[in-house]
Design a protein around this motif. Structure first.
Motif, PDB file in Angstrom:
ATOM      1  N   THR A 195      30.903  84.283  23.628  1.00 52.97           N
ATOM      2  CA  THR A 195      31.925  82.931  23.577  1.00 52.97           C
ATOM      3  C   THR A 195      31.343  81.767  24.573  1.00 52.97           C
ATOM      4  O   THR A 195      31.394  80.590  24.447  1.00 52.97           O
ATOM      5  CB  THR A 195      33.404  83.372  24.150  1.00 52.97           C
ATOM      6  OG1 THR A 195      33.828  84.367  23.043  1.00 52.97           O
ATOM      7  CG2 THR A 195      34.221  82.248  24.331  1.00 52.97           C
ATOM      8  N   CYS A 204      29.916  77.426  23.787  1.00 50.73           N
ATOM      9  CA  CYS A 204      30.799  76.040  24.525  1.00 50.73           C
ATOM     10  C   CYS A 204      29.785  75.134  24.664  1.00 50.73           C
ATOM     11  O   CYS A 204      28.857  75.144  25.255  1.00 50.73           O
ATOM     12  CB  CYS A 204      31.485  76.671  25.637  1.00 50.73           C
ATOM     13  SG  CYS A 204      32.858  77.901  25.558  1.00 50.73           S
ATOM     14  N   ASN A 205      30.168  73.900  24.260  1.00 47.65           N
ATOM     15  CA  ASN A 205      29.607  72.690  24.473  1.00 47.65           C
ATOM     16  C   ASN A 205      28.144  72.725  24.236  1.00 47.65           C
ATOM     17  O   ASN A 205      27.310  72.209  25.094  1.00 47.65           O
ATOM     18  CB  ASN A 205      29.676  72.328  26.017  1.00 47.65           C
ATOM     19  CG  ASN A 205      31.204  72.469  26.624  1.00 47.65           C
ATOM     20  OD1 ASN A 205      32.212  71.866  25.983  1.00 47.65           O
ATOM     21  ND2 ASN A 205      31.177  73.099  27.814  1.00 47.65           N
ATOM     22  N   ARG A 215      24.746  77.686  31.819  1.00 49.50           N
ATOM     23  CA  ARG A 215      25.520  78.895  31.410  1.00 49.50           C
ATOM     24  C   ARG A 215      25.011  80.116  32.109  1.00 49.50           C
ATOM     25  O   ARG A 215      25.632  81.034  32.326  1.00 49.50           O
ATOM     26  CB  ARG A 215      25.601  79.355  30.163  1.00 49.50           C
ATOM     27  CG  ARG A 215      26.368  78.219  29.200  1.00 49.50           C
ATOM     28  CD  ARG A 215      26.041  78.362  27.664  1.00 49.50           C
ATOM     29  NE  ARG A 215      26.312  77.058  26.915  1.00 49.50           N
ATOM     30  CZ  ARG A 215      25.853  75.929  27.023  1.00 49.50           C
ATOM     31  NH1 ARG A 215      24.463  76.084  27.572  1.00 49.50           N
ATOM     32  NH2 ARG A 215      26.400  74.913  26.476  1.00 49.50           N
ATOM     33  N   TYR A 264      39.545  76.757  26.214  1.00 51.76           N
ATOM     34  CA  TYR A 264      38.953  77.316  24.905  1.00 51.76           C
ATOM     35  C   TYR A 264      38.554  78.680  25.051  1.00 51.76           C
ATOM     36  O   TYR A 264      38.793  79.720  23.987  1.00 51.76           O
ATOM     37  CB  TYR A 264      38.054  76.265  24.321  1.00 51.76           C
ATOM     38  CG  TYR A 264      36.993  76.858  23.163  1.00 51.76           C
ATOM     39  CD1 TYR A 264      37.917  76.442  22.101  1.00 51.76           C
ATOM     40  CD2 TYR A 264      36.110  77.419  23.285  1.00 51.76           C
ATOM     41  CE1 TYR A 264      37.094  77.042  20.755  1.00 51.76           C
ATOM     42  CE2 TYR A 264      35.327  77.955  21.983  1.00 51.76           C
ATOM     43  CZ  TYR A 264      35.941  77.661  21.034  1.00 51.76           C
ATOM     44  OH  TYR A 264      35.463  78.113  19.847  1.00 51.76           O
ATOM     45  N   ALA A 265      37.769  79.000  25.735  1.00 52.28           N
ATOM     46  CA  ALA A 265      36.866  80.373  25.904  1.00 52.28           C
ATOM     47  C   ALA A 265      37.906  81.447  25.989  1.00 52.28           C
ATOM     48  O   ALA A 265      37.835  82.396  25.338  1.00 52.28           O
ATOM     49  CB  ALA A 265      35.982  80.495  27.097  1.00 52.28           C
ATOM     50  N   ASN A 288      39.675  81.796  22.765  1.00 55.63           N
ATOM     51  CA  ASN A 288      39.195  82.464  21.633  1.00 55.63           C
ATOM     52  C   ASN A 288      38.807  84.041  21.953  1.00 55.63           C
ATOM     53  O   ASN A 288      39.098  84.683  20.983  1.00 55.63           O
ATOM     54  CB  ASN A 288      37.661  81.800  21.724  1.00 55.63           C
ATOM     55  CG  ASN A 288      36.928  82.083  20.382  1.00 55.63           C
ATOM     56  OD1 ASN A 288      37.127  82.244  19.244  1.00 55.63           O
ATOM     57  ND2 ASN A 288      35.672  82.920  20.868  1.00 55.63           N
ATOM     58  N   ASP A 339      39.192  73.083  19.818  1.00 50.94           N
ATOM     59  CA  ASP A 339      38.152  72.378  20.327  1.00 50.94           C
ATOM     60  C   ASP A 339      37.720  71.215  19.312  1.00 50.94           C
ATOM     61  O   ASP A 339      38.643  70.774  18.479  1.00 50.94           O
ATOM     62  CB  ASP A 339      36.790  73.436  20.220  1.00 50.94           C
ATOM     63  CG  ASP A 339      36.423  73.833  18.804  1.00 50.94           C
ATOM     64  OD1 ASP A 339      36.954  73.590  17.819  1.00 50.94           O
ATOM     65  OD2 ASP A 339      35.376  74.553  18.963  1.00 50.94           O
TER      66      ASP A 339
END
Length: 311
Positions: A125, A129-130, A175, A219-220, A223, A237
């Motif tokens: 996840t 993202c992004n 990340r 969002y994470a 999810n 998203d």
């Protein structure tokens, strides 16, 4: 010499539908074979040793056959079974979902594919993202190759890396710091992932606990809630905005977040399966564009999920 294990499935279970239902089946170390309709990947045995496993479902039978590339000891069988059960959500009761969504019932759609462990779902996840899907695929491929020695990295393996070194080696960018911090918190016992999967948990407390984890945003967390079996929360998203505007013939607003309330209201009639209803619509769109997901190959079809192809 390897071992062969078997695992019974719920009535009406379809391996291909269960696997090819969520994008994580395209991420390493998962390998879906459309020709043989099998899923292969390493799982973890005793002492975190890697055990190559290929999963298939004999035609017309409600059983899975697990062919293991090495001998599986008696006390490891439960570990393998548990990981497969989690990936394919064999223990989830979807009768309520199928009652309110007949089209999903006819398509046997509802057991969204996930990882053998919550930790792997968390890392995937974060890497989703992004970033473009192509880059997400590359990050996970490198994490498995460089850190996990062919399997998905364990918390202990990732905890041993410095963020700057992980960033260079696996292309995870900013990340890296979040991944290493999460891995160290799990490996050193500061974060108990079993807490999140305890049957007494509810959606709200799980969401709130996820949001308190460094690097896990709205969002994470949303999810991860659906990956934990809580479908009452939408993970919204840019792809959600794109799909909703396309399906409802709406112009894309300058501030797409204004669509949040409208999107949530649209899927609320399927509560508490809001996310499943949304994902059914989105996955139908993908299959209309790119063909039956059961025939997708990661190296060929993974690049389809880019903004230029999904307009």
């Amino acid at each position: 010499m390897g071992s062969t294990l078997t695992l019974p499935t719920p009535r009406g279970f379809d391996l291909a539908r269960a696997v090819c239902s969520y994008g994580y089946f395209l991420l390493a170390p998962n390998l879906w074979d459309p020709a043989g309709q099998t899923l292969s990947r390493p799982l973890r045995g005793r002492g975190d040793r890697l055990i190559p496993v290929t999963i298939r479902q004999p035609a017309g039978r409600q059983v899975l056959v697990l062919r293991c590339g090495v001998r599986v000891e008696r006390d490891e069988r439960g570990l393998i079974h548990a990981q497969v059960r989690r990936m394919l959500r064999l223990d989830e009761d979807l009768s309520g979902w199928f009652r309110i969504h007949p089209r999903a019932r006819r398509r046997k759609f509802g057991r969204l594919f996930r990882s053998p462990t919550l930790f792997e779902d968390m890392i995937k996840t974060i890497t989703g993202c992004n970033v473009t899907w192509r880059n997400t695929m590359r990050m996970n491929e490198l994490l498995c190759q460089v850190v996990g020695q062919g399997g998905f990295p364990t918390p202990k393996q990732l905890a041993a890396w410095r963020p700057d070194r992980l960033k260079r080696a696996t292309k995870v960018g900013y990340r890296a710091q979040r991944i290493v911090r999460l891995a160290r918190d799990v490996a050193q016992g500061r974060l108990d992932l079993a807490w999140f999967e305890a049957p007494e948990r509810d959606s709200q407390e799980v969401y709130q606990a996820l949001r308190r984890i460094h690097g896990i945003g709205d969002y994470a967390a949303s999810n991860l809630c659906q990956l934990l079996g809580f479908y009452d929360r939408l993970a919204i998203d840019t792809e959600t905005y794109r799909h909703f505007c396309l399906q409802h013939n709406l112009p894309r607003p300058k501030s797409p977040s204004r669509l949040h309330a409208r999107i949530e209201a649209h899927y609320r009639r399927f509560a508490p399966y809001d996310f499943l209803a949304y994902w059914f619509d989105l996955w139908q769109d993908y299959e209309q564009r790119f063909g039956d997901a059961r025939q997708w190959l990661a190296h060929r079809d993974g690049a389809n999920f880019t903004a230029s192809r999904l307009r």
